[in-house]
Design a protein around this motif. Structure first.
Motif, PDB file in Angstrom:
ATOM      1  N   GLN B  29       0.865  -1.142   0.040  1.00  0.00           N
ATOM      2  CA  GLN B  29      -0.091   0.026  -0.007  1.00  0.00           C
ATOM      3  C   GLN B  29       0.892   1.403   0.057  1.00  0.00           C
ATOM      4  O   GLN B  29       1.794   1.152   0.837  1.00  0.00           O
ATOM      5  CB  GLN B  29      -0.938   0.016   1.257  1.00  0.00           C
ATOM      6  CG  GLN B  29      -1.682   1.200   1.774  1.00  0.00           C
ATOM      7  CD  GLN B  29      -2.967   1.393   0.374  1.00  0.00           C
ATOM      8  OE1 GLN B  29      -3.408   0.548   0.076  1.00  0.00           O
ATOM      9  NE2 GLN B  29      -2.968   2.658  -0.206  1.00  0.00           N
ATOM     10  N   LYS B 190       1.678   9.780  -4.019  1.00  0.00           N
ATOM     11  CA  LYS B 190       1.928   8.642  -3.281  1.00  0.00           C
ATOM     12  C   LYS B 190       1.807   9.525  -1.654  1.00  0.00           C
ATOM     13  O   LYS B 190       1.076   8.842  -0.467  1.00  0.00           O
ATOM     14  CB  LYS B 190       3.235   8.288  -3.243  1.00  0.00           C
ATOM     15  CG  LYS B 190       3.678   7.268  -2.240  1.00  0.00           C
ATOM     16  CD  LYS B 190       5.071   6.691  -2.466  1.00  0.00           C
ATOM     17  CE  LYS B 190       6.124   7.521  -2.013  1.00  0.00           C
ATOM     18  NZ  LYS B 190       7.430   6.827  -2.239  1.00  0.00           N
ATOM     19  N   THR B 196      -1.200   4.286  -4.696  1.00  0.00           N
ATOM     20  CA  THR B 196       0.071   3.262  -5.166  1.00  0.00           C
ATOM     21  C   THR B 196       0.013   3.226  -6.751  1.00  0.00           C
ATOM     22  O   THR B 196      -0.830   3.250  -7.325  1.00  0.00           O
ATOM     23  CB  THR B 196      -0.581   2.046  -4.711  1.00  0.00           C
ATOM     24  OG1 THR B 196      -0.969   1.967  -3.407  1.00  0.00           O
ATOM     25  CG2 THR B 196       0.580   0.854  -4.588  1.00  0.00           C
TER      26      THR B 196
END
Lengths: 331, 519
Positions: B29, B190, B196
């Protein structure tokens, strides 16, 4: 038509041009008493002029062929009505008629069958065998794979047998139809043109990737002009054949011809986007269409049903082609 | 951190080929995960499996997304789940506006069922702001550059509430500045939104700078997966994994290095825009190339590199030109592309699929396409000779294909490029212009292309290489001209040139450029 489609164009004016060239020929012969060969040349000249006209707009002005020939369809149909004064002309001179209906028969005599037909076919088969043998030798000289000799000979024998059987049937009937000779000549010439000449290659290149062709030094404008000019020429020839067969010129002649030609090309494997297709494929496509309508007529199927069946066949043939390509393309 | 995506033992077979065999991929993740591999290694196939292009049931193995086994039957289902893929070839509709493109297939409807354009435009502005783009949402996208279009693709992905963003070669068509911006954006997404990303890329320095984890795939198998924070995680390790061997030199050594007489010279060449007649795209360009010399043309996107090359190639770009072109001391007046080819000039385009090849035709006919005049007499093509020529090039250029009657569209990028080069070498040109010869092809194939360039130079040809990648120019060229805003701003010998000095000349504004122009 298949060359036009390979080049990525389309021609909707064929039917009208067929009508116009036939009409001009008929008027010259009937009203002005011109001999039959003047009629033929005039029809072909009309085709060439039309081809040059459409080629000019497509190649040098850059109007899409769809539009140019749609305009041509109306334009030349109108001219046909004018030339014929809105009437049908019939009963053309005998020699002219025979182009469409005639047979070459009895030149060498025969006992209930025509020797001449058999001789012509015999020569054709021998020529085919010789050229097949020569190209096989050339391939061997270039160290390319060739089928085994026995297979090669068997192939030749089978082809020769089928062709000669067909010749025998013809000879037993009326002899050699002139239309067949013309058709065979055109198929041979155009197969060679599309696959073995620089002009033919350039047509495929343009249809496959226009920019790449331009950047490979293909003179796109002249090739496009050539394609349209040639289409006009062929429409002129068709005009002669059709008016000769009908023994007359009607203002409405050749209606929907273009659609038959387009359908034949697509059934024969040409791609809508251009770049793919073969002359022989189109001939096969044309034969399929003709056989179907002939067969259905013999069976007593009505026109409406025939149209429906033809439409479905066209759709399915192209769908099959698309499906095949998709399967081959999955990777 | 938790695992957002796990692909377990993915196997995908096509008739006759095993494209993927037991591939494992695990993405955490909130990370940027790079996937590397040579062309044809199976990266794109893997992403197609993931995004549902190849529906559930056509592959073996499990996809676990956010803890659940996912069974995507179409792209719509994977997008629903939050997986958005941005393909190498941009999927924007050129004539539609920015907002229309962003919400294509995902339209902002009002209560009446009609599209609420005010709301769509407003949301488009917000999404664009997130990707650092400030454009009018009603601008048609074809008026924007490739870099901005790429950003619009990302904005489009954001509009779909993306959780996992897949980018297939996002920077292949971008210049260094735009690439840098894009990579910065990935970092920002991010950090700020926890998005992701999976990035497929051939540009190893980008991977080194942006990725958290790298997975290397070779021949349909996972070779290794490692965190970029590991001490030995560098470009060499990735290359080693990709090609299965050490590539000590990324650029082949030039052995024969004799530079002869000047072959090609351009003087005061100016080119005007094809539709805007007053706009000078190239201004007073002068340069020369000698036999056996490889000359580079460096410039940022929009500097006019391609325009310069194409205008020299038989006026394939623009209508109005001024200036003179000399070959072997004689002035050339080229009026068409076929003139240029007959005079021994070749130009391999930057976009081989769009402008260089006829993809539905076979290798053989693509190679002969520009040289039919050599293969024919009286308009008839010698098909046997053509096939022989194609076979010769297949072996000499190492084109990997079972047969030369294979369709070019089925080849990998590197092999397609070799076909393009074969095509132009076969024209017997002695001035060869290569526009981005290694774009979008893998490391191994690049090396082969460089070898071919060296061989051409050793045969005494004049080679001009246009490239966005400065290390590539430094690795292959003898001299490098820099182009900025349509002017030649300088020329450097490769021994003196560095990436920094080139970049300085490439960004030079008009004022100082006159002094450095020409030679």
């Amino acid at each position: 038509m298949v060359m036009v489609i390979i080049g990525g164009h389309i021609d909707l004016s064929v039917g009208s041009v067929v009508a116009l060239s036939g009409a001009v020929a008929a008027v010259l012969m009937k009203s002005h008493g011109a001999p039959f060969w003047v009629g033929i040349l005039a029809a072909i000249a009309v085709g060439l002029v039309v081809g040059a006209w459409q080629g000019f707009w497509v190649a040098f002005v850059g109007i899409p062929a769809f539009i140019t020939t749609l305009a041509g369809m109306l334009l030349f149909r109108g001219f046909t009505f004018n030339v014929l004064d809105n009437k049908s002309l019939s009963a053309l001179p005998g020699p002219y008629q025979s182009i469409g209906n005639g047979f070459i028969n009895g030149l060498l005599g025969g006992n209930g069958y025509d020797v001449f037909t058999l001789v012509v076919f015999g020569i054709a088969v021998a020529g085919y065998a010789y050229s097949a043998f020569r190209s096989r030798r050339a391939r061997i000289a270039y160290k390319q794979p060739v089928p085994a000799l026995w297979l090669f000979i068997t192939q030749l024998v089978v082809v020769a047998a089928v062709v000669m059987w067909f010749a025998w049937q013809l000879a037993n009937w009326k002899g050699l139809p002139i239309v067949l000779i013309i058709l065979a000549a055109l198929v041979l010439i155009y197969s060679a043109v599309t696959s073995n000449t620089v002009f033919g290659r350039h047509i495929y290149a343009i249809g496959g990737n226009l920019t790449a062709a331009t950047l490979s030094g293909v003179k796109v404008k002249w090739v496009n002009f050539g394609i349209m000019l040639n289409m006009g020429f062929l429409a002129g020839v068709a005009g002669v054949l059709f008016s000769a067969r009908m023994n007359g010129a009607q203002p409405g002649a050749g209606n929907m011809f273009e659609l038959d030609a387009i359908a034949a090309s697509f059934i024969g494997g040409a791609a809508v986007t251009g770049g793919v297709g073969r002359v022989t494929g189109a001939i096969v496509g044309g034969l399929i269409m003709a056989t179907m309508s002939n067969g259905m007529s013999l069976m007593g199927v009505g026109q409406p049903t025939q149209q429906i069946v033809k439409g479905l066949v066209l759709l399915l043939a192209v769908a099959f082609d698309v499906y095949n390509k998709r399967r081959a393309g999955t990777r | 951190m938790s695992t957002i995506l796990e692909m377990r033992n993915i196997t995908k077979t096509f008739p006759g080929v095993k494209a993927l065999s037991n591939v494992n991929l695990s993405v955490e993740q909130g990370e940027i995960h790079a996937i590397c591999g040579e062309n044809g290694a199976g990266k794109s196939t893997l992403m197609k499996v993931l995004s549902g292009v190849y529906p559930f049931g056509t592959y073996e193995g499990d996809i676990v997304f956010e803890g659940n086994v996912a069974r995507f039957h179409s792209i719509n289902e994977s997008e629903e789940a939050g997986i958005v893929i941005i393909h190498q070839e941009l999927a924007l509709v050129p004539h539609l506006t920015v907002a229309e493109n962003i919400f294509l297939g995902n339209e902002r409807k009002g209560s009446t069922g009609l599209i609420n354009w005010n709301r769509a435009n407003l949301e488009a502005m917000e999404l664009m702001a997130q990707v650092g783009l400030h454009e009018n949402p009603t601008t048609p996208v074809n008026q924007l550059g490739v870099g901005k279009q790429q950003l619009i693709e990302i904005a489009k992905a954001l509009s779909k509430d993306v959780k996992l963003l897949i980018l297939d070669e996002p920077t292949a068509a971008l210049n260094d500045t735009d690439s840098e911006h894009l990579l910065g954006l990935l970092r920002k997404l991010k950090a700020e939104q926890g998005i992701t990303s999976i990035m497929i890329s051939h540009k190893l320095n980008e991977i080194e700078s942006v990725a958290d984890t790298t997975t290397v795939i070779r021949d349909g198998q996972t070779i290794e997966s490692f965190a970029m924070s590991e001490p030995d995680a560098n470009q060499d390790r990735i290359i080693r994994g990709m090609v299965g061997r050490d590539l000590e030199h990324r650029y082949p050594e030039r052995t024969d290095h004799t530079i002869g007489e000047e072959i090609f010279r351009v003087e005061n060449w100016s080119v005007f825009h094809p539709t805007q007649q007053e706009r000078e795209v190239i201004q007073d360009a002068s340069f020369s190339v000698r036999a056996g010399e490889v000359v580079g043309l460096a410039g940022l996107m929009g500097a006019g590199r391609t325009e310069l090359a194409m205008s020299l190639f038989g006026r394939a770009y623009g209508r109005k030109h001024s200036g003179k072109v000399f070959k072997n001391g004689k002035e050339l007046r080229l009026r068409s592309v076929s003139d240029a080819i007959k005079n021994g000039i070749a130009y391999a385009t930057e976009d081989r699929k769009k402008y260089g090849l006829n993809l539905i035709e076979d290798i053989r006919r693509n190679i002969s396409a520009a040289s039919l005049f050599k293969l024919s007499s009286n308009g008839w093509v010698n098909a046997n000779e053509e096939l022989k020529v194609a076979e010769d090039y297949r072996s000499s250029m190492n084109i990997k294909t079972p047969s030369v009657i294979q369709k070019v569209g089925n080849l990998s990028g590197g092999n397609q490029q070799k076909v393009v080069l074969s095509k132009w070498i076969y024209t017997d040109a002695d001035v060869i212009i290569l526009d981005e010869p290694t774009r979008g092809i893998d490391v191994g194939a690049k090396y082969e292309i460089y070898t071919i360039i060296n061989k051409l130079a050793a045969e005494g040809k004049a080679v001009i290489v246009i490239s966005s990648e400065l290390p590539e120019l430094l690795g292959t060229c003898d001299r490098i001209y820099t182009l900025a805003f349509g002017r030649i701003t300088g020329v450097l010998d490769v021994k003196e040139a560095t990436q920094e000095s080139l970049m300085k000349l490439m960004t030079q504004e008009r004022s100082a450029s006159a002094a450095g122009a020409g030679k």
